[in-house]
Design an enzyme around this catalytic site. Structure first.
Site, PDB file in Angstrom:
ATOM      1  CB  CYS A 102      27.135  57.746  42.810  1.00 55.52           C
ATOM      2  SG  CYS A 102      27.722  56.732  41.432  1.00 55.52           S
TER       3      CYS A 102
ATOM      4  CD  GLU B 228      36.082  53.475  39.842  1.00 53.91           C
ATOM      5  OE1 GLU B 228      36.702  52.819  40.694  1.00 53.91           O
ATOM      6  OE2 GLU B 228      34.844  53.657  39.870  1.00 53.91           O
TER       7      GLU B 228
ATOM      8  CG  HIS C 108      29.349  55.898  38.143  1.00 55.85           C
ATOM      9  ND1 HIS C 108      28.932  54.877  38.946  1.00 55.85           N
ATOM     10  CD2 HIS C 108      30.703  55.816  38.127  1.00 55.85           C
ATOM     11  CE1 HIS C 108      29.990  54.198  39.388  1.00 55.85           C
ATOM     12  NE2 HIS C 108      31.075  54.740  38.893  1.00 55.85           N
TER      13      HIS C 108
ATOM     14  CG  HIS D  47      34.702  57.693  36.446  1.00 52.96           C
ATOM     15  ND1 HIS D  47      34.730  56.557  35.676  1.00 52.96           N
ATOM     16  CD2 HIS D  47      34.279  57.299  37.676  1.00 52.96           C
ATOM     17  CE1 HIS D  47      34.322  55.527  36.398  1.00 52.96           C
ATOM     18  NE2 HIS D  47      34.058  55.939  37.619  1.00 52.96           N
TER      19      HIS D  47
ATOM     20  CG  HIS E 258      33.189  51.146  36.063  1.00 55.92           C
ATOM     21  ND1 HIS E 258      32.127  51.916  35.657  1.00 55.92           N
ATOM     22  CD2 HIS E 258      33.727  51.784  37.130  1.00 55.92           C
ATOM     23  CE1 HIS E 258      32.013  52.951  36.482  1.00 55.92           C
ATOM     24  NE2 HIS E 258      32.980  52.914  37.377  1.00 55.92           N
TER      25      HIS E 258
HETATM   26 MN    MN Z   1      33.267  54.440  39.028  1.00 55.68          MN
END
Ligand code: MN
Length: 150
Positions: free
Chosen positions: A117, A63, A69, A103, A65
């Site tokens: 995370c 994914e 992270h 990632h 975004h």
């Molecule tokens: Mn992610």
């Protein structure tokens, strides 16, 4: 909200009073054998710290975004894709995932892979790759080998 100041670590990378949750809603995205624990969450903190763990052979969703992270590997070894880079990861390695960067984490070493995370509390929804995105990603042989290794 009342919460205890101390939560003891329990066996197998769980913590006292912390729920072991599904990674995501089933069917919402592709993933395999992965769990989620929310370790810190506070309205004023504006971020969350989670612990994700995949069983041997498991993987997170491929994914991207807008949110970032900050990851620290806590348990086991595996492989991680960030952008067009694939790296073997080990405990205490740090991984920074910048905005809109593809990632994925994979427990490729026959053992669980777990990581902390940190993420924004308010964040955009992850995007999944389109057919075109996948064609672009797999044009890189290293990335293709990573994606085909399940
Ligand atoms: Mn992610």
């Amino acid at each position: 909200m009342s919460r205890p100041p101390f939560r003891s670590a329990q066996s197998n990378f769980t913590w006292e009073g912390v729920d072991l949750l599904a990674y995501k809603e089933e069917g919402s995205a592709p993933f395999k054998d992965i769990t989620r624990q929310v370790l810190f969450q506070d309205q004023n903190l504006e971020c969350e710290l989670r612990y994700f763990e995949m069983a041997a052979g498991g993987h997170s969703t491929l994914e991207r975004h807008e949110h970032v992270h900050a990851v620290m590997i806590l348990r086991g070894h595996g492989h991680c894709l960030v952008g067009d880079e694939v790296r073997e990861v080990a405990p205490h390695d740090l991984v920074t995932i910048d905005p809109m960067t593809w990632h994925q984490f994979k427990a490729t070493k026959g053992e669980p892979l777990g990581f902390l995370c940190m993420v924004n509390a308010a964040r955009d929804r992850p995007q999944l790759p389109t057919v075109d995105d996948l064609a672009q990603l797999t044009a890189n042989p290293t990335v293709r080998a990573f994606l085909e290794n399940s």
